[in-house]
Design a protein around this motif. Structure first.
Motif, short mmCIF file in Angstrom:
data_model
loop_
_atom_site.label_atom_id
_atom_site.label_comp_id
_atom_site.label_asym_id
_atom_site.label_seq_id
_atom_site.Cartn_x
_atom_site.Cartn_y
_atom_site.Cartn_z
N HIS A 189 -12.96 -11.22 -2.07
CA HIS A 189 -12.41 -10.52 -2.09
C HIS A 189 -11.69 -10.68 -0.25
O HIS A 189 -11.06 -10.18 0.39
CB HIS A 189 -12.74 -9.03 -2.00
CG HIS A 189 -11.65 -7.89 -1.49
ND1 HIS A 189 -11.98 -6.90 -0.37
CD2 HIS A 189 -10.68 -7.14 -1.46
CE1 HIS A 189 -11.16 -6.01 -0.05
NE2 HIS A 189 -10.06 -5.91 -1.10
N ARG A 234 -7.53 -7.75 -4.90
CA ARG A 234 -6.81 -6.52 -4.80
C ARG A 234 -8.12 -5.32 -4.81
O ARG A 234 -8.85 -6.07 -6.21
CB ARG A 234 -6.10 -5.89 -4.59
CG ARG A 234 -4.34 -6.72 -4.43
CD ARG A 234 -4.18 -6.21 -2.63
NE ARG A 234 -3.36 -7.03 -2.52
CZ ARG A 234 -2.57 -8.31 -1.35
NH1 ARG A 234 -4.36 -8.53 -0.70
NH2 ARG A 234 -1.79 -8.44 -0.65
N GLU A 294 0.92 -1.33 0.19
CA GLU A 294 0.39 -0.06 -0.09
C GLU A 294 0.64 1.04 0.45
O GLU A 294 0.24 2.50 -0.38
CB GLU A 294 -0.86 0.14 1.55
CG GLU A 294 -0.49 0.41 2.77
CD GLU A 294 0.46 -1.67 2.45
OE1 GLU A 294 1.23 -1.01 3.84
OE2 GLU A 294 -0.12 -2.17 1.89
N TRP A 327 -3.43 -0.28 -4.40
CA TRP A 327 -3.81 -1.88 -4.10
C TRP A 327 -4.78 -1.07 -2.94
O TRP A 327 -3.97 -1.13 -2.67
CB TRP A 327 -3.46 -2.47 -4.81
CG TRP A 327 -3.18 -2.21 -5.96
CD1 TRP A 327 -4.15 -2.01 -7.48
CD2 TRP A 327 -2.11 -3.35 -6.83
NE1 TRP A 327 -2.56 -2.08 -8.24
CE2 TRP A 327 -2.06 -3.10 -8.46
CE3 TRP A 327 -1.10 -4.09 -6.25
CZ2 TRP A 327 -1.07 -3.95 -9.35
CZ3 TRP A 327 -0.40 -5.14 -6.61
CH2 TRP A 327 -0.34 -4.70 -8.64
N ASP A 328 -6.09 -1.72 -3.40
CA ASP A 328 -6.49 -1.60 -2.05
C ASP A 328 -7.10 -0.27 -1.64
O ASP A 328 -6.86 -0.11 -0.28
CB ASP A 328 -6.09 -2.52 -1.22
CG ASP A 328 -7.46 -3.63 -1.17
OD1 ASP A 328 -8.15 -4.29 -1.81
OD2 ASP A 328 -6.10 -5.02 -0.67
#
Length: 198
Positions: free
Chosen positions: A65, A178, A33, A38-39
């Motif tokens: 997810h 993700r 991150e 992502w996410d």
């Protein structure tokens, strides 16, 4: 400097470079991150404006997810890059199985073959004027999302649309499943989209 000394210096430099690559890779892997967005988005709640097919895709993808399984689960036990396997599995579980043009199986393990499938079905939309919809499959050229972050082709699923930005979920992204936002017009790696519905 003797030949032996030059060889030792070269070996030392190669060793230092290899250690740097390994340590750098471990840092990126353990804190993705910090380096890749992502996410960055929460998995979106299904909108009330979705078709039943879109609702099923969002529901299945959201479940995976939130409680992911290993990549081999989506790939029927095969150890391989599993982004297309994940897309195939979500579509099958949503009641809209794909059909591998080479084997007839529901599972299409490669992005190239997945692109061929959508082209043969008349459901491939090249990037450009087409605005993706929830449930569509994003097909990336070599490089994948965010340019050179991923090596090789990649694919994931659109789970929300907000103007020119879409939220996608994909398997085999940093080793898991993700969610990330994608500005369709600004990502040169996007080849096109596989439409969910004809």
């Amino acid at each position: 400097m003797t030949t032996t000394t030059r060889t030792r210096v070269r070996r030392s430099a190669v060793g230092v470079a290899a250690v740097g690559i390994i340590v750098g890779g471990a840092v990126v892997w353990s804190a993705p991150e910090r380096y890749f967005p992502w996410d960055t988005a929460d998995f979106p709640a299904a909108s009330s404006n979705l078709t039943p097919a879109q609702q099923r895709v969002v529901s299945v993808a959201g479940r995976e997810h939130d409680d992911p399984r290993p990549g081999t689960f989506y790939a029927e036990g095969v150890e391989e890059a599993w982004c297309a396997d994940f897309v195939s599995w979500v579509m099958r579980e949503s009641g809209m199985p794909l059909e591998n043009p080479n084997s007839g199986s529901w599972r299409i393990p490669g992005v190239y073959t997945l692109t061929e499938y959508y082209q043969e079905q008349g459901r491939f939309e090249p990037v450009g004027d087409y605005r993706p919809a929830v449930g569509d499959v994003v097909l990336y050229e070599s490089g994948g999302p965010l340019g050179n972050v991923l090596v090789g082709q990649h694919t994931n699923i659109v789970v929300a649309v907000d103007g020119d930005s879409v939220t996608t979920v994909g398997g085999n992204e940093m080793g898991g499943i993700r969610v990330h936002d994608l500005a369709v017009d600004d990502d040169s790696a996007v080849l096109g989209f596989g439409r969910l519905e004809p």
